[in-house]
Write a protein that holds these residues in place. Structure first.
Motif: not given
Length: 64
Positions: A8-11, A49-54
């Motif tokens: 899971h990616l978060n910005a 960019g298919t991030f899951d959340s910010v």
């Protein structure tokens, strides 16, 4: 059968960027941090960019 793991990616968005001198770049907008549209644009970039959340951290405003 093994379980599939997901990344899971978060910005983490900061008002002027993550470099302490980012505000000095000619293309930098010194008022972007008070413009909701700025954060909407960043969130859309993260979504592409298919991030899951910010994440927007609380920070004290700078008054001049």
């Amino acid at each position: 059968m093994t379980a599939r793991r997901r990344l899971h990616l978060n910005a983490f968005l900061m008002n002027t960027g993550h470099h302490e001198a980012s505000w000095r770049l000619p293309e930098s907008d010194p008022y972007a941090h008070v413009d909701p549209g700025h954060y909407v644009r960043l969130a859309r970039i993260a979504e592409r960019g298919t991030f899951d959340s910010v994440f927007l951290a609380d920070s004290p405003p700078a008054h001049g």
